[in-house]
Structures are given as C-alpha cells and as structure tokens.
Design an enzyme around this catalytic site. Sequence first.
Site, PDB file in Angstrom:
ATOM      1  N   ILE A   8       2.757  -3.265   7.730  1.00  0.00           N
ATOM      2  CA  ILE A   8       3.439  -3.815   6.392  1.00  0.00           C
ATOM      3  C   ILE A   8       4.027  -5.149   6.840  1.00  0.00           C
ATOM      4  O   ILE A   8       3.925  -6.175   5.983  1.00  0.00           O
ATOM      5  CB  ILE A   8       4.806  -2.757   6.303  1.00  0.00           C
ATOM      6  N   HIS A   9       4.343  -5.553   8.106  1.00  0.00           N
ATOM      7  CA  HIS A   9       4.713  -6.965   8.241  1.00  0.00           C
ATOM      8  C   HIS A   9       3.808  -7.856   8.103  1.00  0.00           C
ATOM      9  O   HIS A   9       3.852  -9.160   8.224  1.00  0.00           O
ATOM     10  CB  HIS A   9       5.651  -6.970   9.576  1.00  0.00           C
ATOM     11  N   ASP A  10       2.499  -7.499   8.036  1.00  0.00           N
ATOM     12  CA  ASP A  10       1.439  -8.533   8.235  1.00  0.00           C
ATOM     13  C   ASP A  10       1.206  -8.978   6.670  1.00  0.00           C
ATOM     14  O   ASP A  10       0.199  -9.805   6.512  1.00  0.00           O
ATOM     15  CB  ASP A  10      -0.064  -7.880   8.767  1.00  0.00           C
TER      16      ASP A  10
END
Length: 343
Positions: free
Chosen positions: A243-245
């Site tokens: 998700i942090h990408d």
Amino acid sequence: MELEENIIISKIQGYYTAYLMYISCELNIFDYLYNEDMSINDLSEKINISRDKTYRLIRPLVANSFINEEDELLSLSRLGQKLSEYDEKSLKGFVLFNGRECMTCWSYMYEALSKNIYPFKLVSKNEFFDAQALDDGKFDNFNLMMRSSSRNMNLSPYLEQQYNKDDKLKIVDIGGGAGDIISKFLLSYHNSSGTIIDLEHVRKEAEENVGSHSLSNRCRFVSGDFFVELNIQGDIFILSRIIHDWEDEDAINILKNVKNNMDEHSRLLIIEKIIPEKIEKKNLYLYMSDLHIWSMCGGKERTENELVDICQESGLVLNKIYGLADFEYILEFQKDCYEEGVL
C-alpha cells in the site's frame, strides 16, 4: 569548529559513507573477506584495483568499523559481515539497490519538487514498477532489496498468538514476490495452503524459493495484477509493503479488489510502517522513508489514521493492530458486511 557547524558538515557529507558502502559492495570486498582474512595485496588482486586505491578504500572502511586490520591482515567485523551476500541476514542487496537506483532519484529531488512530479519520472521514461518488469537488471536490484527486507522481517510476535497451528487455512499473498512472507506463514501453520499472486516475471524465483522450504505441495503461484479484478478465495489475505507504494486513489483500488474476494470470515493483513502523529526526533527514519518512497514511485508512508481511512473507504473495518519491530505493524481488517447489507 563549533558544534552546530560540525553537525551540519557531517550530515551533508553523509553521502561519502553511503557511496563508500555501495562501491565496496559492488567490488564484492565484503564477500571476499567473509571466510578468509587477506592482506591488502591479496584483496587488491581479487578486486582488480591497484594496491594504492584499494588501501585508500580500506582505510575509511576500517575507521567505520566495517573491517578490522591487525598484523597487516584484513578481516570483517560483525558489521561488515552484514554486507556480504554469504551472511544469513545480508543487507548487500539493500545497499546495491540504494546505490544503483535510489541515490540517483534523490539527486533529482529539487527539480522534481519544482515540477510537482516524483523524482523517478526524471530518471526513467517508465513508471517505477514498469521499469523493473522491463529491465532484468533493475528487477534484480529491486528483488534483492525486497527479499532481504522480507527475510529479515520477524513475524513471530504475530504468528505465535494467532489461530490454531492445526487449522487448514487458505492464505493468499497478493504482490507476494518470491514468497518469503507467505513461507513464514506456511511454516508456522503446517496444515494450511498458500497462493502467491504476482506478475509473471516473478514466477520462476517464487517457485524456486517455495521449493527450497519444501512447500511446493502447499503453495502455488498464480500470475495476476492487483489492479485487475482478482478471483480467489482465502481465509487470510496479505498485503505486505504494498500500500505504501501508491497514492490514495491507487491504494483504494487495490484494497477494493482484495475486499471483493473476502467473505465475512476472511481477514486482510496489511504489513506496513506507521508514522506517529506527533513529530519526534526518534521517528526521523520514518520521515526520511516517506520522502524516499515518494521519490521512487510516488507513494507515501501513512499514519494509522490515514491507513485506516483509505481502508474504510474501501469497505474494510479495522480489527486489531499488532506491533512488530523497526516501526513495522500488522493491521488486521475484515470486510464491512454492514456496508454491503449483510448482517
């Protein structure tokens, strides 16, 4: 020199050490010294660099405690061992990825900010993940870094207190790469089966890695894209450092695709770093990590509230948060059945 001046100078020159570590890994210095003490002359021959230049590289490595020098012989310190590919918890891949890919992006940060784009777009004509898929060399760099990170992740604080070890669970790791994370789950839950969903170019290494853990009969690889509709059932779904990408809109699309495959009993485990709401010096690494992930692929590290918000918008409800180490957390979500009219 005044203290403030010394602090500023030492910080701006921090790239000296970063490049020294990177160059030394490219030259395989730590690999050559892993099982054998060597003289400067011997090492010089191994790396095919003149004795003078080799010695000038070795001096700061000794001063930085990566290498020991005694009786004219060089040996690795415990710190230096971590930079050899032969070490069980090697960080060599992480250093190589930073040196080959990330440092260049950071050098474009001023220009990128002024153009309101993320730096990788000034380095490559392709998006970050497209560039990895199209270039075997870039993918190898990225994969080395990710696998090092996944292998070193300690999931024991979560695995030891979850479920019955004899349960027959269906575990799905979405964007699971070479399968290092799902292997930890399957080795803990010995009657469970697993599926790795990732792009086709990852298949070979994933199947080889799963086989090395004797899990081939319990874990399969399915080619898939988490931006495209998925069709798979599971008791546990995993999104580890996915998700942090991505910016919020893309992250929500990924989460909705996963949610649509869940039933009321399924659980989604999101493994991410969480940024505390209050700015404190002890969290400097997280703030720098946030800038770094943006520089590479336009993503962001999120606070707990930010992560929960995009999950709620995707139709997911937070159950519990489990702390790991190094700012890592597992956030457990379930499908919001009330939203879909299921009581």
